[in-house]
Design a protein around this motif. Sequence first.
Motif, PDB file in Angstrom:
ATOM      1  N   SER A   1       0.354  -1.167   0.447  1.00  0.00           N
ATOM      2  CA  SER A   1       0.155  -0.195  -0.346  1.00  0.00           C
ATOM      3  C   SER A   1       0.914   1.614   0.638  1.00  0.00           C
ATOM      4  O   SER A   1       2.119   0.785   0.597  1.00  0.00           O
ATOM      5  N   LEU A   2       0.133   2.075  -0.480  1.00  0.00           N
ATOM      6  CA  LEU A   2       0.631   3.605  -0.925  1.00  0.00           C
ATOM      7  C   LEU A   2      -0.723   4.983  -0.682  1.00  0.00           C
ATOM      8  O   LEU A   2      -1.485   4.893  -0.830  1.00  0.00           O
TER       9      LEU A   2
ATOM     10  N   GLU B   1      -3.336   9.079 -17.970  1.00  0.00           N
ATOM     11  CA  GLU B   1      -5.380   8.650 -18.376  1.00  0.00           C
ATOM     12  C   GLU B   1      -5.287   9.060 -16.882  1.00  0.00           C
ATOM     13  O   GLU B   1      -4.791   8.675 -15.696  1.00  0.00           O
ATOM     14  N   GLY B   2      -7.334   8.736 -16.947  1.00  0.00           N
ATOM     15  CA  GLY B   2      -7.513   9.331 -15.484  1.00  0.00           C
ATOM     16  C   GLY B   2      -8.070   7.614 -14.655  1.00  0.00           C
ATOM     17  O   GLY B   2      -8.154   6.877 -14.369  1.00  0.00           O
ATOM     18  N   VAL B   3      -6.866   8.370 -12.877  1.00  0.00           N
ATOM     19  CA  VAL B   3      -7.228   6.874 -12.068  1.00  0.00           C
ATOM     20  C   VAL B   3      -8.625   7.295 -10.836  1.00  0.00           C
ATOM     21  O   VAL B   3      -9.469   6.429 -10.691  1.00  0.00           O
ATOM     22  N   SER B   4      -8.890   8.467 -10.901  1.00  0.00           N
ATOM     23  CA  SER B   4      -9.542   8.725  -9.762  1.00  0.00           C
ATOM     24  C   SER B   4      -9.815  10.065  -9.731  1.00  0.00           C
ATOM     25  O   SER B   4      -9.249  10.839 -10.036  1.00  0.00           O
ATOM     26  N   CYS B   5     -10.920  10.416  -9.355  1.00  0.00           N
ATOM     27  CA  CYS B   5     -11.752  12.219  -9.230  1.00  0.00           C
ATOM     28  C   CYS B   5     -12.932  11.935  -8.245  1.00  0.00           C
ATOM     29  O   CYS B   5     -13.639  11.257  -7.810  1.00  0.00           O
ATOM     30  N   ILE B   6     -12.630  13.173  -7.390  1.00  0.00           N
ATOM     31  CA  ILE B   6     -13.696  13.716  -6.532  1.00  0.00           C
ATOM     32  C   ILE B   6     -14.078  14.783  -6.484  1.00  0.00           C
ATOM     33  O   ILE B   6     -12.800  15.987  -6.629  1.00  0.00           O
ATOM     34  N   GLY B   7     -15.347  14.540  -6.327  1.00  0.00           N
ATOM     35  CA  GLY B   7     -15.986  16.361  -6.573  1.00  0.00           C
ATOM     36  C   GLY B   7     -15.894  17.406  -4.817  1.00  0.00           C
ATOM     37  O   GLY B   7     -15.017  17.038  -4.369  1.00  0.00           O
TER      38      GLY B   7
ATOM     39  N   GLY C   1     -11.872  -0.836  -6.187  1.00  0.00           N
ATOM     40  CA  GLY C   1     -12.071  -1.597  -4.857  1.00  0.00           C
ATOM     41  C   GLY C   1     -10.714  -1.511  -4.181  1.00  0.00           C
ATOM     42  O   GLY C   1     -10.361  -2.216  -3.199  1.00  0.00           O
ATOM     43  N   ARG C   2      -9.242  -1.166  -5.168  1.00  0.00           N
ATOM     44  CA  ARG C   2      -8.307  -1.259  -4.449  1.00  0.00           C
ATOM     45  C   ARG C   2      -8.039   0.004  -4.337  1.00  0.00           C
ATOM     46  O   ARG C   2      -7.160   0.760  -2.964  1.00  0.00           O
ATOM     47  N   PHE C   3      -8.114   1.457  -4.617  1.00  0.00           N
ATOM     48  CA  PHE C   3      -7.649   3.027  -4.485  1.00  0.00           C
ATOM     49  C   PHE C   3      -9.349   3.806  -3.359  1.00  0.00           C
ATOM     50  O   PHE C   3     -10.590   3.094  -3.836  1.00  0.00           O
ATOM     51  N   THR C   4      -8.465   4.382  -2.926  1.00  0.00           N
ATOM     52  CA  THR C   4      -9.865   5.678  -2.013  1.00  0.00           C
ATOM     53  C   THR C   4      -9.456   7.333  -2.396  1.00  0.00           C
ATOM     54  O   THR C   4      -8.169   7.034  -1.660  1.00  0.00           O
ATOM     55  N   ILE C   5      -9.847   7.833  -3.331  1.00  0.00           N
ATOM     56  CA  ILE C   5      -9.983   9.068  -3.364  1.00  0.00           C
ATOM     57  C   ILE C   5     -10.593   9.881  -1.654  1.00  0.00           C
ATOM     58  O   ILE C   5     -12.040   9.288  -1.551  1.00  0.00           O
TER      59      ILE C   5
ATOM     60  N   LEU D   1      -4.723   9.883  -1.903  1.00  0.00           N
ATOM     61  CA  LEU D   1      -5.264   8.686  -3.102  1.00  0.00           C
ATOM     62  C   LEU D   1      -4.287   7.453  -1.853  1.00  0.00           C
ATOM     63  O   LEU D   1      -2.774   7.631  -2.408  1.00  0.00           O
ATOM     64  N   GLN D   2      -5.610   6.497  -1.399  1.00  0.00           N
ATOM     65  CA  GLN D   2      -4.819   5.602  -1.006  1.00  0.00           C
ATOM     66  C   GLN D   2      -4.860   4.153  -1.476  1.00  0.00           C
ATOM     67  O   GLN D   2      -5.733   4.305  -2.486  1.00  0.00           O
TER      68      GLN D   2
END
Length: 128
Positions: free
Chosen positions: A17-18, A46-52, A66-70, A81-82
């Motif tokens: 994890s990082l 490429e876009g990995v994750s975004c948050i409003g 399921g693996r990354f959490t923003i 970004l976990q």
Amino acid sequence: QVQLVQSGGGLVQPGGSLRLSCAASEVSLDYYTIGWFRQAPGKEREGVSCIGSSGTSTYYADSVKGRFTISRDNAKSTVYLQMNSLKPEDTAVYYCAAEPPISTVSTMCVMRAAFGSWGQGTQVAVSS
């Protein structure tokens, strides 16, 4: 434009994890959509994750669901970004980006050009 400063990253073994951080140095990120993008050698960014801005709307690329959490802490003007269960194919330079909301979070995340402010990038390497 917003100055974004990234931290985190490094070398980790598969399954590890990082956590990446993206902080604004001079302004509040309260009203910005924030994205995490990555670029592997020889590939397009490429876009990995975004948050409003409120943190309630998020987008994840299929490859990281399921693996990354923003997440975001607006009081600290920081977005995180976990990354868990990392795989060798996650190896890339990761960039955070910020832009006022001009469309939905998912649409902006797919369109790299939607973001005007970028962090300096940080290397993530997943290898045994």
